[in-house]
Motif scaffolding. Structure first.
Motif, PDB file in Angstrom:
ATOM      1  N   PHE A 245      -3.686  -4.532 -11.499  1.00 43.44           N
ATOM      2  CA  PHE A 245      -3.700  -4.408 -10.041  1.00 43.44           C
ATOM      3  C   PHE A 245      -2.547  -5.196  -9.428  1.00 43.44           C
ATOM      4  O   PHE A 245      -1.784  -4.691  -8.599  1.00 43.44           O
ATOM      5  CB  PHE A 245      -5.047  -4.896  -9.524  1.00 43.44           C
ATOM      6  N   HIS A 246      -2.379  -6.428  -9.858  1.00 47.71           N
ATOM      7  CA  HIS A 246      -1.290  -7.267  -9.339  1.00 47.71           C
ATOM      8  C   HIS A 246       0.077  -6.658  -9.663  1.00 47.71           C
ATOM      9  O   HIS A 246       0.991  -6.668  -8.816  1.00 47.71           O
ATOM     10  CB  HIS A 246      -1.386  -8.678  -9.913  1.00 47.71           C
ATOM     11  N   ALA A 247       0.239  -6.134 -10.868  1.00 45.36           N
ATOM     12  CA  ALA A 247       1.525  -5.533 -11.251  1.00 45.36           C
ATOM     13  C   ALA A 247       1.844  -4.319 -10.394  1.00 45.36           C
ATOM     14  O   ALA A 247       2.995  -4.121  -9.962  1.00 45.36           O
ATOM     15  CB  ALA A 247       1.505  -5.151 -12.732  1.00 45.36           C
ATOM     16  N   HIS A 248       0.834  -3.495 -10.135  1.00 47.69           N
ATOM     17  CA  HIS A 248       1.054  -2.302  -9.309  1.00 47.69           C
ATOM     18  C   HIS A 248       1.382  -2.680  -7.864  1.00 47.69           C
ATOM     19  O   HIS A 248       2.213  -2.038  -7.223  1.00 47.69           O
ATOM     20  CB  HIS A 248      -0.174  -1.391  -9.360  1.00 47.69           C
ATOM     21  N   ILE A 249       0.723  -3.710  -7.349  1.00 52.02           N
ATOM     22  CA  ILE A 249       1.036  -4.165  -5.992  1.00 52.02           C
ATOM     23  C   ILE A 249       2.477  -4.650  -5.928  1.00 52.02           C
ATOM     24  O   ILE A 249       3.209  -4.337  -4.971  1.00 52.02           O
ATOM     25  CB  ILE A 249       0.057  -5.274  -5.549  1.00 52.02           C
ATOM     26  N   ALA A 250       2.906  -5.400  -6.932  1.00 54.77           N
ATOM     27  CA  ALA A 250       4.292  -5.881  -6.957  1.00 54.77           C
ATOM     28  C   ALA A 250       5.271  -4.717  -6.964  1.00 54.77           C
ATOM     29  O   ALA A 250       6.309  -4.752  -6.281  1.00 54.77           O
ATOM     30  CB  ALA A 250       4.510  -6.770  -8.182  1.00 54.77           C
ATOM     31  N   ALA A 251       4.961  -3.675  -7.723  1.00 56.51           N
ATOM     32  CA  ALA A 251       5.836  -2.500  -7.769  1.00 56.51           C
ATOM     33  C   ALA A 251       5.847  -1.770  -6.436  1.00 56.51           C
ATOM     34  O   ALA A 251       6.900  -1.296  -5.979  1.00 56.51           O
ATOM     35  CB  ALA A 251       5.388  -1.563  -8.888  1.00 56.51           C
ATOM     36  N   ALA A 252       4.684  -1.678  -5.796  1.00 61.61           N
ATOM     37  CA  ALA A 252       4.626  -1.034  -4.481  1.00 61.61           C
ATOM     38  C   ALA A 252       5.445  -1.816  -3.461  1.00 61.61           C
ATOM     39  O   ALA A 252       6.171  -1.234  -2.647  1.00 61.61           O
ATOM     40  CB  ALA A 252       3.170  -0.917  -4.025  1.00 61.61           C
ATOM     41  N   ARG A 253       5.338  -3.127  -3.517  1.00 57.27           N
ATOM     42  CA  ARG A 253       6.097  -3.975  -2.592  1.00 57.27           C
ATOM     43  C   ARG A 253       7.602  -3.793  -2.806  1.00 57.27           C
ATOM     44  O   ARG A 253       8.379  -3.691  -1.847  1.00 57.27           O
ATOM     45  CB  ARG A 253       5.694  -5.430  -2.789  1.00 57.27           C
ATOM     46  N   ALA A 254       8.016  -3.746  -4.057  1.00 54.73           N
ATOM     47  CA  ALA A 254       9.446  -3.655  -4.373  1.00 54.73           C
ATOM     48  C   ALA A 254      10.038  -2.302  -4.026  1.00 54.73           C
ATOM     49  O   ALA A 254      11.201  -2.205  -3.614  1.00 54.73           O
ATOM     50  CB  ALA A 254       9.665  -3.946  -5.857  1.00 54.73           C
ATOM     51  N   THR A 255       9.249  -1.231  -4.190  1.00 53.09           N
ATOM     52  CA  THR A 255       9.776   0.124  -3.985  1.00 53.09           C
ATOM     53  C   THR A 255       9.556   0.659  -2.579  1.00 53.09           C
ATOM     54  O   THR A 255      10.251   1.592  -2.159  1.00 53.09           O
ATOM     55  CB  THR A 255       9.127   1.105  -4.967  1.00 53.09           C
ATOM     56  N   GLY A 256       8.565   0.110  -1.870  1.00 48.31           N
ATOM     57  CA  GLY A 256       8.191   0.673  -0.584  1.00 48.31           C
ATOM     58  C   GLY A 256       7.290   1.886  -0.696  1.00 48.31           C
ATOM     59  O   GLY A 256       6.879   2.463   0.316  1.00 48.31           O
ATOM     60  N   LEU A 257       6.951   2.276  -1.929  1.00 49.21           N
ATOM     61  CA  LEU A 257       6.057   3.413  -2.137  1.00 49.21           C
ATOM     62  C   LEU A 257       4.606   2.965  -1.978  1.00 49.21           C
ATOM     63  O   LEU A 257       4.267   1.816  -2.259  1.00 49.21           O
ATOM     64  CB  LEU A 257       6.268   4.008  -3.522  1.00 49.21           C
ATOM     65  N   PRO A 258       3.718   3.874  -1.569  1.00 47.07           N
ATOM     66  CA  PRO A 258       2.316   3.491  -1.409  1.00 47.07           C
ATOM     67  C   PRO A 258       1.614   3.324  -2.745  1.00 47.07           C
ATOM     68  O   PRO A 258       1.907   4.037  -3.717  1.00 47.07           O
ATOM     69  CB  PRO A 258       1.720   4.674  -0.628  1.00 47.07           C
ATOM     70  N   LEU A 259       0.685   2.386  -2.786  1.00 44.68           N
ATOM     71  CA  LEU A 259      -0.181   2.194  -3.943  1.00 44.68           C
ATOM     72  C   LEU A 259      -1.508   2.887  -3.675  1.00 44.68           C
ATOM     73  O   LEU A 259      -2.133   2.668  -2.632  1.00 44.68           O
ATOM     74  CB  LEU A 259      -0.422   0.706  -4.196  1.00 44.68           C
ATOM     75  N   VAL A 260      -1.934   3.720  -4.614  1.00 41.67           N
ATOM     76  CA  VAL A 260      -3.242   4.371  -4.548  1.00 41.67           C
ATOM     77  C   VAL A 260      -4.239   3.455  -5.250  1.00 41.67           C
ATOM     78  O   VAL A 260      -4.127   3.218  -6.458  1.00 41.67           O
ATOM     79  CB  VAL A 260      -3.193   5.756  -5.220  1.00 41.67           C
ATOM     80  N   ILE A 261      -5.189   2.928  -4.475  1.00 41.53           N
ATOM     81  CA  ILE A 261      -6.122   1.919  -4.985  1.00 41.53           C
ATOM     82  C   ILE A 261      -7.468   2.546  -5.302  1.00 41.53           C
ATOM     83  O   ILE A 261      -8.071   3.230  -4.467  1.00 41.53           O
ATOM     84  CB  ILE A 261      -6.307   0.785  -3.958  1.00 41.53           C
ATOM     85  N   HIS A 262      -7.941   2.295  -6.514  1.00 43.26           N
ATOM     86  CA  HIS A 262      -9.296   2.644  -6.935  1.00 43.26           C
ATOM     87  C   HIS A 262     -10.126   1.371  -6.867  1.00 43.26           C
ATOM     88  O   HIS A 262      -9.811   0.388  -7.538  1.00 43.26           O
ATOM     89  CB  HIS A 262      -9.268   3.189  -8.366  1.00 43.26           C
ATOM     90  N   THR A 263     -11.173   1.378  -6.061  1.00 40.03           N
ATOM     91  CA  THR A 263     -12.059   0.217  -6.005  1.00 40.03           C
ATOM     92  C   THR A 263     -13.492   0.705  -5.935  1.00 40.03           C
ATOM     93  O   THR A 263     -13.842   1.516  -5.075  1.00 40.03           O
ATOM     94  CB  THR A 263     -11.733  -0.712  -4.825  1.00 40.03           C
TER      95      THR A 263
END
Length: 263
Positions: free
Chosen positions: A111-129
Motif C-alpha cells: 500500500f505504501h509503495a503504491h501511494i509513493a508511486a501515485a504521488r510521484a506520477t500524479g496518476l490516481p491510485l485505485v484503493i481496495h479496502t
C-alpha cells in the motif's frame, strides 16, 4: 456517456467473449473501460487487451490478496511501468481483513509503495479496502501529510467515517452493483452524501452484478443499472449523474483521452 472505471477484463470469465463484452459496453453508452491490475507481473496480459481496443485502458498494481506473492515490488518499478500510454492508474492496492489472503505486513508495505508511486506520477491510485477502515484511514492521513496524491476508494462498502475522511483528504469514492441490492439502504444513503465531484461508478466485473442481473456474470455494460440506482438515491436525473461521474473520471484519470464531445 458513462465510464466503467474498474473491471477485470483479463479474468478467465471473459476469455471467450471479450469482443462481445466491449461491443455491448459501447452499445450501452459506456465509452471508456479501465481494466484493473491485480498482479504487477501480469501487466503484459492487461496491456494486450488495452492495446487491442481503442477505448480500453489499464492500471498496474498488486491486489492485497496477492501481497505476499509480489512483496517487495518497489515504487520505482511501479513508476517505470506507468510510462506505457495505456497505463493510466496504479493499483488496485490496499488492505483486506475480510479474507485471509496476503499477510497484513505485506499488504501495508505494498500500500505504501503504491501511494509513493501515485504521488510521484500524479496518476490516481485505485484503493481496495475491506474491513480495514481504521487502518486505511490512518495510512491515508499519514501519507497525505508527506505529500498529496490522488486516489479512489473503489467498490466502497466501508463506514461513513472513512468515506468522509477520504473526501476531506481530497480523495474519491466509487460504488458498484452492491449499491443496488435490497439490503443496501445504508450504502445508498452514504452515496447520496458524497459530493458530486467525488463520486464515481464501476462494475468490478466479472463480480457484483447489479440487482437486475444478480447471480449472473457482471460486465461493463451493466454499469448503467448501477448508475440509475445511484442517480435516484441522489435525487438527480440519470443524464445528470452520468455527466457528473464521467467528468469526474476524466479529471481523476487524466491520462485517459477525452472524447471530443461528452454525450
Amino acid at each position: 456517456m458513462l465510464v466503467d472505471s474498474h473491471c477485470h477484463l483479463d479474468f478467465p470469465d471473459f476469455a471467450e467473449d471479450l469482443d462481445g463484452i466491449v461491443t455491448r459496453a459501447a452499445a450501452a453508452g459506456v465509452g471508456r473501460l479501465v481494466t484493473i491490475s491485480t498482479r504487477v507481473r501480469r501487466l503484459p496480459e492487461l496491456l494486450a487487451i488495452a492495446e487491442r481496443f481503442d477505448n480500453v485502458y489499464c492500471s498496474v498494481g498488486t491486489h492485497p490478496h496477492n501481497a505476499d506473492e509480489e512483496d517487495g515490488i518497489a515504487a520505482e518499478e511501479l513508476i517505470a511501468l506507468t510510462s506505457h500510454p495505456k497505463v493510466v492508474a496504479l493499483g488496485e492496492a490496499g488492505l483486506d481483513n475480510f479474507y485471509d489472503h496476503g499477510s497484513k505486513d505485506a499488504q501495508e508495505r505494498g500500500f505504501h509503495a503504491h501511494i509513493a508511486a501515485a504521488r510521484a506520477t500524479g496518476l490516481p491510485l485505485v484503493i481496495h479496502t475491506r474491513e480495514a477502515d481504521e487502518q486505511c484511514g490512518r495510512i491515508l492521513e499519514q501519507e497525505m501529510a508527506q505529500g498529496r496524491f490522488q486516489a479512489v476508494l473503489h467498490c466502497y462498502t466501508g463506514g461513513r467515517e472513512l468515506a468522509m475522511k477520504a473526501i476531506d483528504l481530497g480523495l474519491h469514492i466509487s460504488f458498484t452493483g452492491i449499491v443496488t441490492f435490497k439490503k443496501s439502504d445504508a450504502l445508498r444513503a452514504l452515496a447520496a452524501e458524497v459530493p458530486a465531484d467525488r463520486i464515481m461508478v464501476e462494475t468490478d466485473a466479472p463480480y457484483l452484478a447489479p440487482g437486475k442481473f444478480r447471480g449472473k456474470r457482471n460486465e461493463p455494460a451493466y454499469v448503467v443499472e448501477t448508475a440509475k440506482v445511484l442517480a435516484e438515491a441522489r435525487g438527480v436525473s440519470f443524464e445528470e449523474f452520468s455527466r457528473q461521474t464521467t467528468e469526474t473520471f476524466f479529471k481523476l484519470f487524466s491520462k485517459v483521452p477525452r472524447p471530443e464531445v461528452l454525450a
